[in-house]
Design an enzyme around this catalytic site. Structure first.
Site, PDB file in Angstrom:
ATOM      1  N   ASP A 107       0.788  -1.227  -0.035  1.00 15.14           N
ATOM      2  CA  ASP A 107      -0.241  -0.038  -0.034  1.00 15.14           C
ATOM      3  C   ASP A 107       0.773   1.147  -0.018  1.00 15.14           C
ATOM      4  O   ASP A 107       2.007   1.142  -0.463  1.00 15.14           O
ATOM      5  CB  ASP A 107      -0.746  -0.137   1.235  1.00 15.14           C
ATOM      6  CG  ASP A 107      -2.297   0.649   0.932  1.00 15.14           C
ATOM      7  OD1 ASP A 107      -2.368   1.929   0.932  1.00 15.14           O
ATOM      8  OD2 ASP A 107      -3.325  -0.110   0.444  1.00 15.14           O
ATOM      9  N   HIS A 140      -3.659   6.035   3.620  1.00 16.37           N
ATOM     10  CA  HIS A 140      -4.353   4.955   3.295  1.00 16.37           C
ATOM     11  C   HIS A 140      -3.790   3.712   3.732  1.00 16.37           C
ATOM     12  O   HIS A 140      -4.540   3.056   4.300  1.00 16.37           O
ATOM     13  CB  HIS A 140      -4.325   4.936   1.435  1.00 16.37           C
ATOM     14  CG  HIS A 140      -5.237   3.873   1.004  1.00 16.37           C
ATOM     15  ND1 HIS A 140      -4.756   2.650   0.464  1.00 16.37           N
ATOM     16  CD2 HIS A 140      -6.404   3.838   0.925  1.00 16.37           C
ATOM     17  CE1 HIS A 140      -5.694   2.023  -0.150  1.00 16.37           C
ATOM     18  NE2 HIS A 140      -6.790   2.805   0.086  1.00 16.37           N
ATOM     19  N   SER A 291     -11.513  -0.402  -0.398  1.00 17.01           N
ATOM     20  CA  SER A 291     -10.254  -0.564   0.275  1.00 17.01           C
ATOM     21  C   SER A 291     -10.289  -1.359   1.689  1.00 17.01           C
ATOM     22  O   SER A 291      -9.583  -2.199   1.862  1.00 17.01           O
ATOM     23  CB  SER A 291      -9.271   0.628   0.317  1.00 17.01           C
ATOM     24  OG  SER A 291      -8.802   0.937  -0.896  1.00 17.01           O
TER      25      SER A 291
END
Length: 337
Positions: A107, A140, A291
């Site tokens: 990620d 994120h 996600s």
């Protein structure tokens, strides 16, 4: 990053991804080749079309693909999945239980946070694994790490930064990271990014790389596309593709991808988790997207894998008696946070 749009897919212009077996067949279009971790990126001569050359190489039985651009998901412009929102601190007591399960997280990286300060896995991370400090999707990876930590207490994270702060990467970067992971494969792998391919066919090099992780359960998000168009790598047969539900856990979130290629679903709307300590944020955020639904499913499988091999745990959760299945969204995994 240079990006070209082709049929609602995105590629790196002038690049074809392949292995060494195709180099001689592609020689007449080749300007240069960069090779690393078993993957070759052919840099094409001016005027050569990556999609046409890919098709010609595949007609010869060779493994080839344009170097597709992949994006972290929550990119859904104008919808609730577009950005994170500050939220008050979330109480969380670190687990004292021990788990031998390792969850791979490819990620934006993971930032320092009280939830894992002092943990063995975070202490092993180098600066190259820190979360991107700036960009539309900075934080994120840290957000997903929190969901995994809470859903699979005691599990260790194996972190590799492949997305930049805007949530962008390319297929070559991901495939190379997966090849490096063969040395120390995790039991569960979370991939909260993806994209469409130029021809809607599986990307062969990415499929090969994930298939080589024979004992790893790969969990990937179905994308914030609001469509049933196959989204890769979630649509690969070797991956558990995950769609997002709304906060009631009864209906598909309007932004979520869906279709017969989706295997599981979990809440994706307005989840709260760890985040960066910067700007308006004090280490916590609320965010929406497939996600994060994928992270809940990956965490549930990792938690179940404490007591049995990850592949068996995933099979039991996906195919067990009493599992509720929603059409085009797969088996429901309750949030349990």
């Amino acid at each position: 990053m240079d990006i070209q749009s082709v049929g609602a897919a995105f590629i790196r212009p002038g690049q074809v991804l392949t292995d060494r077996s195709a180099l001689s067949a592609a020689a007449r279009w080749t300007q240069a080749v960069s090779e690393a971790d078993g993957v070759c990126v052919i840099h094409l001569a001016p005027g050569a079309d990556p999609c046409e050359i890919t098709a010609e190489l595949r007609d010869q039985g060779l493994r080839a693909s344009p170097n597709h651009v992949l994006r972290g998901q929550p990119l859904f412009f104008g919808g609730p999945a577009s950005r994170p929102f500050p939220t008050p601190p979330i109480p969380f007591k670190k687990s004292r239980s021990r788990s031998d399960v390792v969850v791979g997280l490819l990620d934006t990286g993971v930032a320092k946070h009280p939830w894992w300060t002092g943990s063995d896995w975070y202490g092993r991370l180098g600066p190259e694994s820190s979360d991107a400090p700036e960009g539309a999707q900075a934080g994120h990876g840290t957000f997903i790490a929190g969901l995994l930590t809470r859903r699979a207490p005691g599990a260790a994270l194996q972190v590799c930064r492949v997305l930049d702060g805007d949530g962008l990467t390319d297929e070559a970067t991901v495939v190379r990271a997966l090849h490096r992971m063969l040395e120390r494969p995790p039991q569960v792998l979370n991939l909260s990014f993806g994209g469409h391919t130029f021809d809607d066919r599986p990307p062969p090099l990415l499929s090969d790389a994930l298939g080589a992780l024979t004992e790893t359960v790969t969990v990937a998000c179905a994308g914030n596309t609001g469509s049933d168009r196959p989204f890769w790598p979630a649509a690969l047969a070797c991956a558990v593709g995950v769609a997002a539900l709304d906060a009631t856990e009864q209906h598909r979130a309007p932004y979520s991808g869906y279709g017969t290629w989706v295997d599981a679903c979990a809440r994706g709307d307005w989840l709260a988790s760890s985040f960066l300590d910067a700007g308006d944020f004090a280490g916590y955020a609320a965010w929406s997207g497939t996600s994060f639904a994928a992270a809940l499913v990956a965490g549930a499988i990792a938690d179940a894998a404490r007591d049995e091999p990850a592949k068996e745990a995933a099979g039991r959760l996906l195919e067990g008696d009493g599992a509720r299945e929603i059409r085009d969204l797969g088996v429901l995994f309750p949030a349990s946070l």
